[in-house]
Design an enzyme around this catalytic site. Structure first.
Site, PDB file in Angstrom:
ATOM      1  N   ARG A 102       0.887  -1.186   0.000  1.00 52.87           N
ATOM      2  CA  ARG A 102       0.000   0.000   0.000  1.00 52.87           C
ATOM      3  C   ARG A 102       0.914   1.223   0.000  1.00 52.87           C
ATOM      4  O   ARG A 102       1.950   1.220   0.672  1.00 52.87           O
ATOM      5  CB  ARG A 102      -0.933   0.015   1.229  1.00 52.87           C
ATOM      6  CG  ARG A 102      -2.058  -1.020   1.147  1.00 52.87           C
ATOM      7  CD  ARG A 102      -3.058  -0.858   2.295  1.00 52.87           C
ATOM      8  NE  ARG A 102      -4.005   0.213   2.063  1.00 52.87           N
ATOM      9  CZ  ARG A 102      -4.862   0.661   2.995  1.00 52.87           C
ATOM     10  NH1 ARG A 102      -4.881   0.118   4.200  1.00 52.87           N
ATOM     11  NH2 ARG A 102      -5.705   1.635   2.717  1.00 52.87           N
ATOM     12  N   GLN A 207     -14.723   2.152   8.482  1.00 53.39           N
ATOM     13  CA  GLN A 207     -13.811   1.847   9.605  1.00 53.39           C
ATOM     14  C   GLN A 207     -14.376   2.379  10.924  1.00 53.39           C
ATOM     15  O   GLN A 207     -14.141   1.791  11.988  1.00 53.39           O
ATOM     16  CB  GLN A 207     -12.433   2.492   9.364  1.00 53.39           C
ATOM     17  CG  GLN A 207     -11.579   1.807   8.334  1.00 53.39           C
ATOM     18  CD  GLN A 207     -11.748   2.417   6.953  1.00 53.39           C
ATOM     19  OE1 GLN A 207     -12.787   2.974   6.627  1.00 53.39           O
ATOM     20  NE2 GLN A 207     -10.736   2.285   6.122  1.00 53.39           N
ATOM     21  N   ASP A 248      -1.710   8.594   8.641  1.00 49.37           N
ATOM     22  CA  ASP A 248      -0.960   7.605   7.861  1.00 49.37           C
ATOM     23  C   ASP A 248       0.435   8.108   7.524  1.00 49.37           C
ATOM     24  O   ASP A 248       1.355   7.328   7.299  1.00 49.37           O
ATOM     25  CB  ASP A 248      -1.714   7.256   6.582  1.00 49.37           C
ATOM     26  CG  ASP A 248      -2.894   6.383   6.930  1.00 49.37           C
ATOM     27  OD1 ASP A 248      -3.942   6.928   7.323  1.00 49.37           O
ATOM     28  OD2 ASP A 248      -2.741   5.147   6.891  1.00 49.37           O
ATOM     29  N   LYS A 259      -7.155   9.221   6.583  1.00 52.96           N
ATOM     30  CA  LYS A 259      -8.338   8.683   5.897  1.00 52.96           C
ATOM     31  C   LYS A 259      -9.175   9.784   5.255  1.00 52.96           C
ATOM     32  O   LYS A 259      -9.389  10.832   5.860  1.00 52.96           O
ATOM     33  CB  LYS A 259      -9.160   7.896   6.930  1.00 52.96           C
ATOM     34  CG  LYS A 259     -10.432   7.264   6.434  1.00 52.96           C
ATOM     35  CD  LYS A 259     -10.248   6.403   5.196  1.00 52.96           C
ATOM     36  CE  LYS A 259      -9.179   5.347   5.336  1.00 52.96           C
ATOM     37  NZ  LYS A 259      -8.806   4.726   4.030  1.00 52.96           N
TER      38      LYS A 259
HETATM   39  O1  MRU Z   1      -7.320   2.561   4.873  1.00 54.38           O
HETATM   40  P1  MRU Z   1      -6.989   2.340   6.325  1.00 54.38           P
HETATM   41  O2  MRU Z   1      -8.120   1.779   7.112  1.00 54.38           O
HETATM   42  O3  MRU Z   1      -5.698   1.580   6.488  1.00 54.38           O
HETATM   43  O4  MRU Z   1      -6.732   3.812   6.879  1.00 54.38           O
HETATM   44  C1  MRU Z   1      -6.398   3.961   8.227  1.00 54.38           C
HETATM   45  C2  MRU Z   1      -6.329   5.366   8.667  1.00 54.38           C
HETATM   46  O5  MRU Z   1      -6.471   6.286   7.888  1.00 54.38           O
HETATM   47  C3  MRU Z   1      -5.997   5.614  10.113  1.00 54.38           C
HETATM   48  O6  MRU Z   1      -6.600   6.785  10.566  1.00 54.38           O
HETATM   49  C4  MRU Z   1      -4.470   5.761  10.239  1.00 54.38           C
HETATM   50  O7  MRU Z   1      -3.818   4.675   9.657  1.00 54.38           O
HETATM   51  C5  MRU Z   1      -4.036   5.906  11.635  1.00 54.38           C
HETATM   52  S1  MRU Z   1      -4.163   4.375  12.493  1.00 54.38           S
HETATM   53  C6  MRU Z   1      -3.454   4.521  14.007  1.00 54.38           C
END
Ligand code: MRU
Length: 355
Positions: A102, A207, A248, A259
């Protein structure tokens, strides 16, 4: 596996084990099916790990970093069996593929780089696989320890009891354990400073509605799911004390990539005088990427968007960016395990990285 005994499995304070190493295999809680179906997926080789990261069996920036570290152990074991003394060359290829599973969360590349350094150091040793397993377990335990430290720093910023709002899932499911944003919320709840958590459902993958609400419900923390588009109305009618989210990747200038929907939450928060907190370990800070606009944004299958509507209307098009960029100027506090940047900018991010 031979050699020195490895450190014990890190202790997850929430009892949720998103990522576990068990009997020489990587065991993941399948986040695609929660909360309706609690089941696990076992990975025996690096290709299975890459698939699980891509397909979001495991997700969340720190959790995919921890997963990649154990994935590197599986790669090393297979390469040693297949290639003997020349195992490192094939291992490099495998972990390069792992790092590309990813694109947006920097923790993935960060964990792979750390495992590669450990592999180079252990290459000529008696038991490189066990040395790598020790390193993966250390990384996992450090992630949990960072969450515990961030929980305290972040909770110290909440002054009066009230509601908070969060987006996506930045909890135990998204980390080695406890969580970043949810770690702060858990600690603040324990201190009597959180009366309710407004949980953005987080379209399109849900999520928030599926994962964050599940985590909070298990601990009896009052949680109310809202449509993402309801956040402004909540802030207008019943303002939370803080919006608290994870990240991220945080660019060198303090821009926050998280996100999709985080940016609009931050704009709404600023408009309504709600303070905006980003909670992320220093493994999420990327001093090599100047601004948020330089971060690759994952584009996911647009089908995720129209699944709920039962199909794409004829003639319509759809696009599905999984992350967005919140400019540093909209962030009041960046909480890391090393301390808090208020506000995050080029200087304060550099200082956290140096600390
Ligand atoms: O696509 P995802 O579910 O992997 O995205 C996750 C997020 O955006 C979280 O907010 C981020 O990774 C922080 S997790 C501690």
């Amino acid at each position: 596996m031979k050699g020195q005994p490895s450190p014990v499995e890190p202790d997850d304070p929430t009892g949720i084990r998103a990522v576990t190493w068990r009997d020489g295999r990587l065991d993941l809680l399948d986040q695609r099916r929660l909360p309706a179906d609690v089941r696990r997926v076992v990975c025996e080789d690096v290709d299975a790990v890459i698939h699980c990261i891509r397909d979001m069996v495991v997700r969340g920036a720190p959790a995919i970093g921890v997963t990649a570290a154990y994935g590197a152990v599986l790669a090393a074991r297979a390469r040693l069996e297949a290639d003997g003394a020349g195992w490192l060359a094939g291992f490099r290829t495998d972990v390069a593929r792992l790092a590309r599973a990813r694109p947006t969360a920097v923790n993935l590349a960060w964990a792979v780089a750390r495992m590669l350094r450990a592999a180079e150091a252990a290459a000529d040793g008696a038991d490189p696989v066990n040395a790598l397993l020790d390193e993966a377990r250390r990384l996992h335990a450090e992630d949990i320890a960072m969450n515990v430290a961030m929980a305290k720093h972040g909770a110290n910023l909440l002054e009066t009891p009230g509601s908070v709002i969060t987006h996506c899932n930045a909890g135990a499911l998204a980390t080695g354990g406890l969580g970043t944003a949810l770690g702060v919320i858990r600690e603040a709840w324990r201190r009597g400073l959180v009366t309710r958590v407004w949980v953005d459902e987080t379209r399109p993958w849900l999520q928030g509605a599926r994962l964050t609400a599940w985590e909070l419900g298990r601990e009896g923390i009052p949680a109310t799911i809202i449509a993402d588009s309801a956040a402004a109305q909540v802030m207008r009618k019943d303002p939370p004390t803080w919006a608290i989210v994870g990240a991220d990747r945080v660019a060198a200038n303090g821009d926050v990539v998280n996100k999709i929907g985080t940016y609009s939450l931050a704009v709404n928060a600023r408009h309504h005088g709600v303070r905006f907190m980003v909670v992320a370990p220093t493994s999420t800070l990327d001093g090599a990427t100047p601004t948020g606009d330089d971060v690759p944004i994952e584009q996911r299958d647009p089908e995720e968007l129209w699944e709920a509507a039962g199909g794409l209307p004829a003639g319509a098009e759809a696009t599905n960016p999984a992350f967005d960029v919140t400019p540093a100027g909209l962030v009041d506090a960046l909480v890391t395990e090393r301390g808090v940047a208020m506000p995050p900018d080029e200087d304060s991010v550099a200082e956290l990285l140096r600390a």
